[in-house]
Design a protein around this motif. Structure first.
Motif, mmCIF file in Angstrom:
data_model
loop_
_atom_site.group_PDB
_atom_site.id
_atom_site.type_symbol
_atom_site.label_atom_id
_atom_site.label_comp_id
_atom_site.label_asym_id
_atom_site.label_seq_id
_atom_site.Cartn_x
_atom_site.Cartn_y
_atom_site.Cartn_z
ATOM 1 N N LYS A 23 1.827 7.578 -6.739
ATOM 2 C CA LYS A 23 0.675 8.341 -7.217
ATOM 3 C C LYS A 23 0.921 9.832 -7.024
ATOM 4 C CE LYS A 23 -2.403 4.587 -5.767
ATOM 5 N NZ LYS A 23 -3.490 4.186 -4.848
ATOM 6 N N SER A 41 1.107 3.997 -3.043
ATOM 7 C CA SER A 41 0.731 5.386 -2.745
ATOM 8 C C SER A 41 1.856 6.346 -3.090
ATOM 9 C CB SER A 41 0.360 5.525 -1.263
ATOM 10 O OG SER A 41 -0.749 4.707 -0.942
ATOM 11 N N TRP A 96 0.834 -1.209 0.000
ATOM 12 C CA TRP A 96 0.000 0.000 0.000
ATOM 13 C C TRP A 96 0.869 1.259 0.000
ATOM 14 C CZ3 TRP A 96 -0.555 4.184 3.216
ATOM 15 C CH2 TRP A 96 -1.707 4.958 3.055
ATOM 16 N N ASP A 124 -2.655 6.151 -12.202
ATOM 17 C CA ASP A 124 -2.887 6.406 -13.631
ATOM 18 C C ASP A 124 -1.563 6.485 -14.382
ATOM 19 O OD1 ASP A 124 -5.635 6.478 -13.290
ATOM 20 O OD2 ASP A 124 -5.605 8.606 -12.731
ATOM 21 N N ARG A 174 -6.715 8.707 -5.417
ATOM 22 C CA ARG A 174 -6.870 7.281 -5.716
ATOM 23 C C ARG A 174 -6.322 6.486 -4.534
ATOM 24 N NH1 ARG A 174 -7.961 5.880 -10.829
ATOM 25 N NH2 ARG A 174 -6.924 3.853 -10.606
ATOM 26 N N GLY A 221 -5.960 3.643 -1.349
ATOM 27 C CA GLY A 221 -5.977 2.187 -1.266
ATOM 28 C C GLY A 221 -5.052 1.529 -2.271
ATOM 29 N N PHE A 222 -5.507 0.379 -2.780
ATOM 30 C CA PHE A 222 -4.675 -0.432 -3.673
ATOM 31 C C PHE A 222 -4.965 -0.163 -5.149
ATOM 32 C CE2 PHE A 222 -4.535 -2.717 0.308
ATOM 33 C CZ PHE A 222 -3.203 -3.083 0.389
ATOM 34 N N GLN A 223 -5.587 0.954 -5.460
ATOM 35 C CA GLN A 223 -5.803 1.312 -6.850
ATOM 36 C C GLN A 223 -4.474 1.651 -7.511
ATOM 37 O OE1 GLN A 223 -9.274 3.917 -7.684
ATOM 38 N NE2 GLN A 223 -9.464 4.064 -5.456
ATOM 39 N N LEU A 224 -4.263 1.123 -8.695
ATOM 40 C CA LEU A 224 -3.028 1.403 -9.409
ATOM 41 C C LEU A 224 -3.011 2.852 -9.868
ATOM 42 C CD1 LEU A 224 -2.707 -1.844 -11.595
ATOM 43 C CD2 LEU A 224 -1.490 -1.279 -9.486
#
Length: 284
Positions: free
Chosen positions: A45, A42, A38, A58, A51, A53-56
């Protein structure tokens, strides 16, 4: 000839025990790796809060890493932490390893009381010692100096290091000391030439644990040091947060950089942990 029993492996375990063991290992691995994954995601990003959490991400953003080295000069703070943690570990381990030898191998009046007093320090929180330690540092004119942190760190975590080293000493046969005595060695020579080399895994384990604790310590570092150039890396993280804004990208990137040295250190000295925890000080 005497036959030795074959050591049991995971394959020899009953199916139920094997499943339970694997489930425990998977759970421990998940708990350990999820926060790190995590954190790394982060840090890549541009806006971690957009975005979460564990969202990749962009797109991969390394601005935080660039600013950590270019603008914050993080290597300077690495040097501060390395010097403070290294010196305090050297002082505390030498002091504790010698005192643990006296308590573990010699009989004297008040030995039980010494054990109780040393172990009791494990249950005293740092906040309870804030006023007396702060007052002592001021009286010694050490406020806002690295020497103050070295003094505090050298005297903290004594109980854990003492427990690890003393228990390792207890596994060493006393016949080795008796042989050293016959050869004319004194107490210090016996400890230095016989006991210390054998107990090295236990002593190194205590040293690494103390180093990791000192490297990650924030409370005393933020309380004793106020000059920015003297800060350690944990205290540096507070500079990313102001009353109005928090630079999350820079904060997470700096955290990734800061946790790398302890991870590398553990990987290098992991064999000492295995030897110390296995408890075999002398091989037949």
């Amino acid at each position: 000839m005497k036959k030795f029993k074959k050591e049991k492996t995971v394959k020899d375990m009953p199916i139920g025990t094997k499943i339970f063991t694997y489930l425990c290992l998977i759970w421990a691995l998940t708990v350990s790796l999820v926060p790190l994954i995590w954190l790394v995601l982060s840090s890549l990003k541009k806006d971690p809060m957009a975005r979460p959490g564990f969202q990749l991400p962009d797109s991969i953003c390394i601005d935080g890493y660039i600013s950590t080295f270019r603008d914050l000069h993080v290597l300077r703070y690495f040097g501060n932490s390395l010097f403070v943690a290294g010196m305090s570990v050297l002082i505390s381990v030498v002091m504790i390893s010698m005192s643990a030898y006296v308590v573990a191998r010699m009989e004297f009046r008040g030995k039980a009381l010494v054990n109780i007093l040393l172990y009791s320090t494990m249950f005293i929180p740092a906040t309870a010692l804030t006023y007396p330690v702060y007052n002592l540092i001021n009286n010694l004119h050490l406020y806002d100096t690295r020497a103050a942190l070295i003094l505090i760190y050298s005297c903290s975590g004594i109980a854990v290091s003492f427990f690890v080293i003393k228990n390792y000493y207890n596994n060493i046969p006393r016949e080795l000391e008796e042989a050293a005595r016959i050869d004319g060695c004194g107490y210090f020579q016996t400890w230095l030439m016989v006991i210390f080399p054998i107990a090295r895994p236990g002593i190194m384990t205590a040293a690494v644990l103390a180093f990791l604790n000192n490297w990650n310590e924030y409370y005393w570092a933020s309380l004793v040091l106020i000059t920015r150039e003297k800060l350690t890396v944990p205290a540096l993280l507070s500079t990313f947060t102001t009353s109005f804004n928090t630079n999350y990208n820079g904060l997470f990137s700096a955290m990734v950089v800061i946790i790398l040295p302890p991870v590398v250190l553990y990987c290098i000295f992991s064999k000492f942990f295995v030897e110390a925890l296995s408890g075999g000080a002398v091989k037949g």
